[in-house]
Each structure stands twice: as C-alpha cells, then as structure tokens.
Design a protein around this motif. Structure first.
Motif, mmCIF file in Angstrom:
data_model
loop_
_atom_site.group_PDB
_atom_site.id
_atom_site.type_symbol
_atom_site.label_atom_id
_atom_site.label_comp_id
_atom_site.label_asym_id
_atom_site.label_seq_id
_atom_site.Cartn_x
_atom_site.Cartn_y
_atom_site.Cartn_z
ATOM 1 N N PHE A 425 3.130 9.402 -0.340
ATOM 2 C CA PHE A 425 1.942 8.963 -1.071
ATOM 3 C C PHE A 425 0.779 9.887 -0.749
ATOM 4 N N ASP A 426 -0.221 9.822 -1.620
ATOM 5 C CA ASP A 426 -1.400 10.644 -1.410
ATOM 6 C C ASP A 426 -2.364 9.906 -0.478
ATOM 7 N N GLY A 427 -1.953 9.686 0.740
ATOM 8 C CA GLY A 427 -2.835 9.024 1.707
ATOM 9 C C GLY A 427 -2.241 7.761 2.287
ATOM 10 N N ASN A 428 -2.768 7.414 3.465
ATOM 11 C CA ASN A 428 -2.246 6.250 4.187
ATOM 12 C C ASN A 428 -2.555 4.939 3.479
ATOM 13 N N THR A 429 -3.697 4.908 2.760
ATOM 14 C CA THR A 429 -4.096 3.658 2.125
ATOM 15 C C THR A 429 -3.031 3.189 1.152
ATOM 16 N N ILE A 430 -2.488 4.132 0.403
ATOM 17 C CA ILE A 430 -1.481 3.753 -0.596
ATOM 18 C C ILE A 430 -0.241 3.211 0.111
ATOM 19 N N ALA A 431 0.120 3.856 1.216
ATOM 20 C CA ALA A 431 1.298 3.394 1.955
ATOM 21 C C ALA A 431 1.063 1.967 2.465
ATOM 22 N N GLU A 432 -0.136 1.743 2.983
ATOM 23 C CA GLU A 432 -0.478 0.396 3.476
ATOM 24 C C GLU A 432 -0.389 -0.626 2.345
#
Ligand code: SF4
Lengths: 487, 455
Positions: A425-432
C-alpha cells in the motif's frame, strides 16, 4: 463460453460508449463553474501548488479513528463542555493513531524531498483533528445514537450512472440507515453551503444511496449527510431539493460529455467566485474562452491554428486513454447485470479478469499478504497479476451491496504465486485501515489504475499558451494577460 | 574525446555537439544509443558547449543505464561530482555511484541531470541548454513534451514577445512579428531555444496513440527534424545483424568486426533431443511447434505447450552453458506469466522472462522467443507486428531460438480486429511471414519440436 463473452465485451464495449467515469470532486467543480472543470479536462491547467500535508495527515488520522476511537467514544452531549470532554476522550484514545500519521507524513516529506515542514506542524494537525471532533460531537453525535459500524475512505463506482467517488466516512446505524460524513481538513474555515463542499456532498449522497440500495435515487436508508469542519458542520436538510439534485445530475452529464469529447454548452457564472476573489476571471480561463471563440470565427492564423488543433487532438486522446483505464469496471458491471453476481464472478475469474478466493493472512507495516483459501492446480486459471500491477482489493460485504461499492483499498502487487499474493500500500495508514475494514471478508481482486491524466495534459497546456504568446499578436486576446505560458 | 567509439558514433557525436536544434538519432539494436547519449552529454560539458544537460529516459532501468554509462566514461569519482540522478527514489539502482537527490539546490548545482520522463514534472523550475532523450518505451507524445519544456529558453521567448510591444500598430491583422515561420510544434519548440537529441528506433517503437494507428514518438521527431542513423551493432553477430537488417529494413546494419563471428560456446554437448535446437553454429533456430493458443484476460494469449517447451529448453541450456545469460521473450503477458510459472516450478526463479515491451533495452547471450499464437485462421494478431518481432529477434548476442507454428506464421495475417476470418478487408499479411521466410531460406534453420519437449 465465459471467455468469449468477457473478451467480446472488452472489444465491443468502447464502441457503444466511451468508458469514462466522472469523479464526485469533478462533478462538484462543474457545479461551481463548468469552465473550471474544462480547465482541468481537457485543457490541463493545473491550479496553484497548494500544500496539503496537514490536511492529508488529519485525513489519515481521522479515517483510522472513525471505526475505533470515535465509534467507541460516541456520546450524545448537550453543552460545549460535553463536546470538549467527548473530543478530548477521542483525542486521548487516538493519540497513537495521530502520532503514527504525523510520523508517516514527516518521513514521506523527507523521502520525497519536499520543503521541510514548519515547526508548528504537529500542533496544527492535532488542533485541526480536535476541531473536527468538536464539530462532530456538537452537530452529529448530539443528534444521533452510537452507530454500529463506520467505514472510511471507500471508493464507490456506479458504472450505470458513470460516477465514481471516494467517501470519507459512512456511519451505519442499528436501523440499517446510514449517515454520510465528509471531513473538511484543508483549512479551519466553515464548509460552504453554497460552493464546492455542498455539491461534493450531494454527489457522494448519490453514490452512498447506490451502495445501500443499488439505486442512487432511493433515499430510504439515508439518515443524514454532513460536511464536518473545524468546530462545526454543514448539514443540508433532507430530503434535498429537487433543484440541487437535478443540477448535480445535469453537471455530471456535462462533465461526462466533455470527457467523451462532445461539446455541451457551458455557461460562465455571472461573476467568477472561484478563481479570483474580486470576481475577475482568471487568465487561463479567459485565454481558452477567447481562443475557442476566435477559432470558431476562423480568425486564427493558419500556422497557430494547426498547432492548436494538434494539441487539442492529443488532449482528447489522453482522455480516451483515461476512459480505457475504467474499462474493467464497465465490463464487470455489464457481466454482473447479464449473469447475476455469482455467475458473473465465476466467468470473470475463469477469463482471468478478477481473482477471488483469497483471505487476508497478515498485514504488516504497509503491505497485506493474501492467501488462497483453496487451490487446485488442475482447475486453476492463470492469474494475470504480476509485480507492480495496480489492484483494487475488495472486501465482499453481504446485504446486497454491489461489488464496486464494497469496502476496498488500492495497492501494488509486490509478489504473486499460485497460492499467495502480497500487495503493497501507499503508506501505513492504508494498511491499518485494511486491517480494520477488510479482515474477515472474502477478498476479490480487480485490476485498477492511478489517474495521471492531469499530469499528462499539463505540457499540452503549457505549449498551447507558449504558441499563443509567440505566434499571436496581443490584439488577438485583448484583455487576456499574456506572459502566462508558465514561466 | 575518443573512448573507443565506432566511426558512426563519432560522426553522430560531432554532429550533435555542434548543432543547436532538435534532431533524431536512430539507433538500431545494439548500436549504442545509451552510449552515444551519455557520451554526448559528457562531450558537451567537457568542451563547454553546454552548461547544463538533461538526460531523460522513460523507464528507471534505462535512466540507470545512462548513469552506468556515465560512470564508465567519466570514472566514478568525476561522475559523482558532475552528475545527479533525480526522480523516484524507489527506481534508483543504489549500487550506482552517482548521487540521488530531489533537492532543488543540489539539482541546480550539478551539470548533468538524469531523470525519467514522468518525474520531470517534479523538477524545480530549471532550464537546460541541452538535452538527450531516450525514446525507447515512450508511447505518448506528451512524454516528449515534458523534457522539451525544460529546454525552452525564457529570455528567448521574452525577446520574441517584446517585438509586439515595440510594434504598437495594433491593427490585429494576425501577422506575427517573429522573423521566421513556424509550421509545426517541433519548430515552435526549437525556435524557443530547446536543443535536444532524441535517440530511438522507429523499427522498435510503438505508436504514440495506443488505440489508433499512429506514428511512434521517434517517427514524429524524424518527420519534423533532421536525423542520422547508427549502423554498427555491437550486440548482434553477423547472421543476426543480417536477419534484423533485412527484416526491419535498416538499410545497411552490420556487426562490429570484433563480434561479427561470435557464436555460442557450450560447456558440454547438448543431449541428443536438444542437439538440433541448440546447435551453436546456427545462430537462429526456429522450433516448429504446434501448441494450442488459449485466450486469457481481456486480450492476452497463452500457449501451454510452447511455455513448457521454453522452460525445458531453458533448463537444458542452464545445464550446458553455466555462465550464459538467458532471456525469454513473448508478445503476451499471459504467456510470460505461464512461462514464469513453469520455470518457478522447475526451480528457475532468476531467468528473465519478459514481454516485447519490457525487452526494449535488454540483451542476453541466449534468447528464446515464444510466438504463442496458433489458430486455424492463421491470425497472428499483435504478435505479428514488425516492431514487436524486431525487438524480440534483436536481443540476443549469441543464439536466438524461436518457438512457434512455422506454417501458421509463414502464412499469417494481422489486423482485422483479432478473430476475423480470412478475406476480412482490414487484414494484411503479417510481418511474421517475412521473418519465417528469411530464417528458413537464409539466416537460420527450422527444426521440428522433439517429442520430448512437448510432452
Ligand atoms: S475564471 Fe470564472 S469562468 Fe473561468 S473558471 Fe474561474 S470561475 Fe469559471
């Protein structure tokens, strides 16, 4: 048979129509001023480079806090003290989320070599976040009981109505009704009940109705919709006026026709409220309006007219390409309409267009590992997934929610083999977010793209203005400030 | 400057270093487009013909190639101090000594900047007095326009505009006051001070409109500007350069003397079943195989039998030629993935399998090319395009093995919207016919697929 239906459809669908989708944001722009939309498409005029790092960070944080801290601390307060108390308890429970979002933004800014953030960055993010929570507590929580679920940052595509949009948050209540929320994070001003905020909210209402009822005009499940801004909220009264709704639909059609290369009539607003505060039209807009007028009158010198024509033609080819990137969604939707969802998914899978049968195995810092629930070498069809391919990971929800309106996230394939798929993903936020929203749902993977259209159109705009600067005497564009070719 | 360049490369370097316009350099396979591009940048800085040069490629891999070439020419130490790589950090090869940065100040300080086309938009507002653009992979006109924009000379444009201010007759008669005629976009860009050399090959490049018949980007530049062609290949041995020259119509492509007679050297002799296929003296071998094509995805194709055969031949080649690089090329993504799946199962994860698009700019000692399409209508489709076939047959340094149905290809049709039957008025004779004929009659050998590789 499926192979043929699906492949034939890929061949024939663009003959029937250009597979364009209009984004809610673009509809809102058209509603405010049709020329403002035309500036972006087809002309490729890019607005001033504004810095959205604070806004994006707040957005990231609040999208993670909505299904967790916000939902858990949802209370119906009455006084300003109550609202402060509620906001503070959400602040407290979201501290970790907020700090992570801030850290992510900082490292991204550093990695991308952007101008370093101001020292006040942390404070501004926390303050805006808190301001939004006050707005939510004061205007939404006060009125409505605790929802049973919140979904955030979901892309909904309604192919039949050629619309797509990303919804900030939807709160689902016990009586099966929903509340739509948009966060205004780009500044601390009020959301405008007359401008772009209102139109975007209405455009998104249509998508959310589609998600819950399959019909954008069915308002039975809709409880409220609101744009939450710093310590306040814009709440249009429901039912919405017919006039507003038909304007949104009319301007959606306008934007769609422009993307398709048609020439719908565009009406300049009586004065220019958007581009210049004093009501003056902006130079690029005046230029293109005058340019079209002179071309129509046949007044342009041949050499300039040739270059102009070439640049316009190329712009429409770029737009055609944008339509191609949405083709998968049109095909998926058409096959579902023809065969019903279950059969359609089977056929699409057999043809290698979609991939199903995955479940989430684990989610790390910024990637998700999906595993096939069941794999049989003899029956397996070849997957067209490969590293770097952009995909939409859809969590198939129950309750008849259409496939392209289910919760989803976009990512890049990192690794794929017969039984396992790793998507970055384009960043941790999306993974979260994926962890909260997609886990436990059956996963379907469809091909997706990122929209680079404006970036590709921009050089055409620059050379168009350069050509006019050099090849036309100023009398041609009386009142249009020259020297605007981008230097 | 003469660092072992061939006579054609030197001619082009001298021509481009002293001319201030937009021009094209056509580089057939193996003629050293990257070398010439990098050398040109160095020459212009070294001989103070330019103060700031931009080197642009479409892919990160190609931009990295430019960097490697610059390090070769300048040596790591000098390359480090003169050059800077910018763009997307994830695509940068960290082993290359040239520093990477996106900082405006650092970019302003360095003399040679290397970037991909798509990252240019993120560059600070700078102007370059010379640029070299690698056209390989560029499939949109817009990808050329971005670099051109960075060559536009601000003061030049201001000067043209000031002519209007001094004229002051305001008669609005539409006559321009600039002292030349501008007939097209390239001329406009050129007159605004952009100096650029576009290196590419129209016989390898795809059209700039994916959904229509159109020029490729390099053809577009050639049509509107001056052009020179390199004709000495440092990759292809004589029989391959001959095949490629005749097939694509390069009009005189030849091998550099030192590699002309290069042949595959095996560490041990092949098993009997593979002997005819791998035969080192025959530079090109066509393995005639009758596998069934299978539609996959929206428009792709796979051919299981060919994929399996590729994997088996590869596996044998690995055993008898340990130090040789091997690449497998096909036109179709589905076939690429099918071949990869077979290779993975056999434990070969490192063999490069690529589509013709991805093959641009790559080379290997041994290349296997899977044609994939095979149907009673003899519809070769996209597999029969000159550009794709040319790319596929021109990647190999020692041995080329083509897998496909020979009869189908030597009588194949292209166009006509895919599944159209013979007689369709939009169909035309596929370029695959010419390739099959040239290999059969002059440059190679057609052999039947041994039972062992198709079962
Ligand atoms: S200048 Fe006025 S007419 Fe033009 S885009 Fe802006 S608001 Fe619309």
């Amino acid at each position: 048979m499926g192979d043929l239906i699906v492949r034939d459809l890929y061949k024939t669908i663009s003959h029937a129509q250009k597979t364009h989708l209009v984004q809610s944001k673009e509809i809102a722009t058209s509603c405010v001023c049709p020329y403002l939309f035309k500036m972006s498409y087809p002309f490729g005029v890019v607005g001033g480079e504004r810095d959205y790092v604070i806004a994006n960070t707040v957005h990231d944080a609040i999208s993670l806090a909505s299904p967790t801290a916000i939902l858990e601390n949802w209370q119906q307060g009455k006084t300003q003290n109550d609202f402060e108390r509620i906001a503070k308890s959400i602040d407290k429970d979201s501290e970790d989320i907020l700090q992570k979002a801030i850290a992510n933004s900082k490292s991204r800014v550093k990695m991308e070599g952007k101008t370093p953030l101001l020292e006040t960055f942390d404070f501004e993010v926390q303050d805006r976040f808190h301001g939004l929570l006050i707005g939510l507590a004061k205007r939404v929580m006060k009125k409505y009981p605790q929802p049973k679920r919140a979904v955030t940052e979901i892309t909904i595509t309604n192919v039949a109505e050629v619309q797509e949009g990303r919804i900030d948050a939807i709160f689902e209540f016990k009586d099966d009704r929903y509340g739509l929320v948009e966060w205004k994070t780009n500044d601390v001003k009020r959301a405008s009940g007359s401008g772009v905020d209102r139109w975007q909210l209405i455009a998104n209402f249509l998508l959310t109705n589609y998600r819950y009822t399959g019909d954008e005009n069915n308002w039975n499940r809709c409880l409220f919709g609101s744009v939450i801004y710093y310590e306040g909220a814009y709440f249009p009264r429901l039912p919405l006026s017919e006039e507003w709704l038909s304007k949104v639909k009319k301007d959606r059609k306008f934007a769609h026709e422009i993307l398709c290369g048609e020439r719908p009539h565009a009406q300049k607003p009586p004065f220019c409220p958007v581009c210049d505060r004093d009501g003056e039209s902006r130079s690029d807009c005046r230029f293109y309006r005058e340019d079209s007028k002179q071309a129509l009158l046949g007044n342009l010198p041949v050499d300039y007219a040739n270059i102009r024509r070439l640049l316009l033609r190329r712009r429409y080819l770029v737009l055609d390409e944008r339509a191609e990137t949405h083709k998968h969604k049109f095909v998926i939707n058409t096959i579902i309409d023809r065969l019903g969802e279950a059969n359609a998914l089977q056929e699409l899978e057999k043809t290698g267009v979609i991939n199903s049968g995955y479940r989430i195995h684990s989610i790390n810092a910024n990637s998700v590992t999906l595993v096939k629930k069941y794999y049989n070498d003899d029956e397996a069809t070849l997957t067209l997934l490969e590293p770097r391919k952009i995909v939409r990971i859809i969590g198939k929800e129950d309750n008849g929610i259409p496939l392209l309106a289910c919760v989803n996230e976009k990512g890049f394939v990192r690794e794929v083999d017969d039984t396992k798929l790793i998507v970055d993903f384009d960043g941790n936020t999306i993974a979260e977010r994926a962890k909260t929203q997609l886990r436990n749902l059956p996963i379907i993977i469809i091909p997706d793209e990122i929209n680079l259209t404006r970036r590709v159109l921009e050089p055409m705009h620059r050379f168009h203005r350069l050509a006019a600067d050099i090849m036309l005497p100023p009398e041609f564009f009386l009142g249009v400030q020259n020297n605007e070719s981008g230097f | 400057m003469n660092l072992g360049f061939d006579s054609e490369q030197l001619r082009v370097l001298n021509w481009r270093a002293t001319n201030r316009d937009i021009a094209a350099v056509v580089g057939p396979p193996g003629c050293g487009k990257t070398t010439v591009g990098s050398a040109l940048a160095v020459k212009m800085i070294a001989e103070t013909l330019a103060t700031k040069v931009l080197l642009v490629a479409y892919t990160n891999a190609a931009a990295n190639e430019f960097c490697l070439e610059l390090c070769d020419i300048l040596g790591s130490k000098v390359a480090k101090s003169l050059c800077l790589r910018t763009g997307n950090p994830t695509g940068v090869d960290p082993s290359i000594p040239i520093p990477f940065s996106r900082s405006a100040n650092e970019i302003k300080e360095k003399r040679i900047i290397i970037s991909t086309n798509l990252s240019l938009k993120k560059l600070p507002a700078l102007s370059f007095d010379n640029m070299i653009i690698d056209e390989a992979g560029v499939e949109r006109l817009e990808h050329l326009l971005w670099p051109f924009w960075f060559g536009v000379n601000k003061s030049q444009v201001e000067e043209y505009k000031s002519r209007y201010d001094t004229r002051g007759d305001g008669d609005g008669d539409g006559n321009t006051q600039i002292p030349f005629k501008i007939n097209d976009l390239i001329e406009l860009i050129s007159q605004c001070g952009t100096v650029a050399t576009v290196v590419g090959d129209p016989k390898q490049s795809r059209p700039i409109s994916p959904m229509r018949v159109d020029y490729s980007a390099i053809e577009w530049v050639i049509k509107k500007s001056t052009c020179d062609t390199l004709r000495i290949s440092h990759r292809l041995p004589d029989l391959l350069s001959g095949l490629v020259n005749e097939f694509a119509g390069y009009d005189g492509l030849r091998s550099a003397p030192e590699i002309s007679s290069r042949r595959l050297v095996l560490e041990c002799s092949p098993d009997i079943e593979y002997r005819e296929i791998i035969q080192p003296d025959e530079v090109t071998t066509w393995v005639d195989i009758n596998g069934e094509e299978q539609p996959i995805g929206p428009s792709s194709w796979a051919n299981n039998m060919e994929a399996k055969a590729c994997a088996k031949i590869c596996s044998h080649l690995v055993r008898i030629t340990r130090s040789k690089s091997i690449a497998i090329i096909t036109r179709f993504k589905a076939q690429k993935l099918t071949i990869m799946r077979y290779l993975q199962r056999m434990g070969y994860r490192d063999i490069k399998v690529t589509t013709t698009t991805g093959a641009l700019g790559t080379q290997a000692d041994i290349v296997l090319f899977s044609l994939t399409r095979n149907n009673p209508e003899r519809n070769v489709g996209a597999a029969g395009t000159l550009q794709d076939l040319n790319v596929a047959i021109s990647r190999s340094k020692e041995k080329l093995i083509i897998l496909g149905n020979f009869d189908m290809m030597s009588n194949g049709w292209s166009g006509g919207g895919g599944g159209a039957s013979a007689g369709n008025k939009y169909q035309y004779k596929s370029s695959a016919r010419k390739l099959a004929r040239l290999i059969d009659l002059k440059y190679g050998r057609v052999v039947d697929a041994p039972q062992m590789i198709i079962c």
